[in-house]
Design an enzyme around this catalytic site. Structure first.
Site, PDB file in Angstrom:
ATOM      1  N   HIS A 145       0.879  -1.060   0.152  1.00 14.91           N
ATOM      2  CA  HIS A 145       0.041  -0.137  -0.116  1.00 14.91           C
ATOM      3  C   HIS A 145       0.818   1.190   0.022  1.00 14.91           C
ATOM      4  O   HIS A 145       0.345   2.350  -0.394  1.00 14.91           O
ATOM      5  CB  HIS A 145      -0.857   0.027   1.088  1.00 14.91           C
ATOM      6  CG  HIS A 145      -2.350   0.299   0.951  1.00 14.91           C
ATOM      7  ND1 HIS A 145      -3.056   0.267  -0.328  1.00 14.91           N
ATOM      8  CD2 HIS A 145      -3.283   0.497   1.760  1.00 14.91           C
ATOM      9  CE1 HIS A 145      -4.119   0.414  -0.307  1.00 14.91           C
ATOM     10  NE2 HIS A 145      -4.454   0.648   1.043  1.00 14.91           N
ATOM     11  N   ASN A 179      -6.981   5.735   3.335  1.00 16.83           N
ATOM     12  CA  ASN A 179      -8.475   6.183   3.063  1.00 16.83           C
ATOM     13  C   ASN A 179      -8.871   7.462   3.041  1.00 16.83           C
ATOM     14  O   ASN A 179     -10.074   7.812   2.848  1.00 16.83           O
ATOM     15  CB  ASN A 179      -9.180   5.180   3.911  1.00 16.83           C
ATOM     16  CG  ASN A 179      -9.128   3.630   3.490  1.00 16.83           C
ATOM     17  OD1 ASN A 179      -8.242   3.393   2.581  1.00 16.83           O
ATOM     18  ND2 ASN A 179      -9.660   2.791   4.325  1.00 16.83           N
TER      19      ASN A 179
END
Length: 192
Positions: free
Chosen positions: A19, A66
């Site tokens: 990520h 996010n």
């Protein structure tokens, strides 16, 4: 002026994970172009410099993946850039083989929550992006566990090559060579 934001998660816990490839590309850009990325502003670590004759801000949003849109929106507003012309977002993509990259000028989030949040905050899907392949999630693997996991030694070698390709692509994009960059990097690569 260009804003080049690499997506990832802050703290040492996430260093080197799938990520965090956006952060890794920012680090590679910083190294190549001698830009120090250590100023804390706009919920990000920033560095100002020049890439291929263009003024740039390198950014590593510190909001966690996010919520990346909060930082990107703040940067776009503060520096008064046109997000459709002067913003590049670099992030991980599980649909590409490790180290492959794809360049897009617009599109949906494709299930990537960081991109979904950026689209929501900017109110547009039109901005340059460099997707860096991290490989497909194995069957029976939890997606979150997979993207927060680390690369194998073999994958890491492909990733290092991918980071350098992304650095080269950024150099082309800031010189307005978007089509040439897409022609160069969006071809299907042979699997190793």
């Amino acid at each position: 002026m260009w804003i080049i934001a690499g997506l990832g998660n802050p703290t040492k816990t996430y260093e080197g994970t799938r990520h965090n490839v956006g952060f890794a590309v920012i680090d590679a850009l910083a190294e190549k172009y001698n830009i120090t990325v250590d100023t804390k502003k706009h919920i990000a670590l920033l560095g100002k410099g020049v890439i291929e004759g263009q003024k740039v801000i390198l950014a590593k949003p510190q909001t966690y993946m996010n919520l990346s849109g909060e930082s990107v929106r703040s940067l776009v507003d503060y520096y008064k850039i046109d997000e459709e012309q002067e913003l590049i977002i670099i992030y991980d993509d599980i649909s590409l083989e490790p180290g492959n990259i794809r360049i897009r000028t617009k599109g949906s989030a494709g299930g990537h929550n960081g991109i979904k949040n950026i689209i929501s905050h900017l109110g547009t899907q039109v901005f340059l992006r460099i997707k860096v392949g991290v490989g497909e999630k194995p069957k029976n693997y939890d997606l979150k566990d997979y993207v927060l996991g680390h690369f194998s030694k073999e994958e890491q070698e492909h990733m290092e090559e991918g980071f350098q390709h992304a650095v080269y692509a950024v150099g082309m994009l800031v010189q307005d060579e978007v089509q040439a960059a897409m022609n160069e990097f969006n071809r299907k690569k042979k699997e190793v």
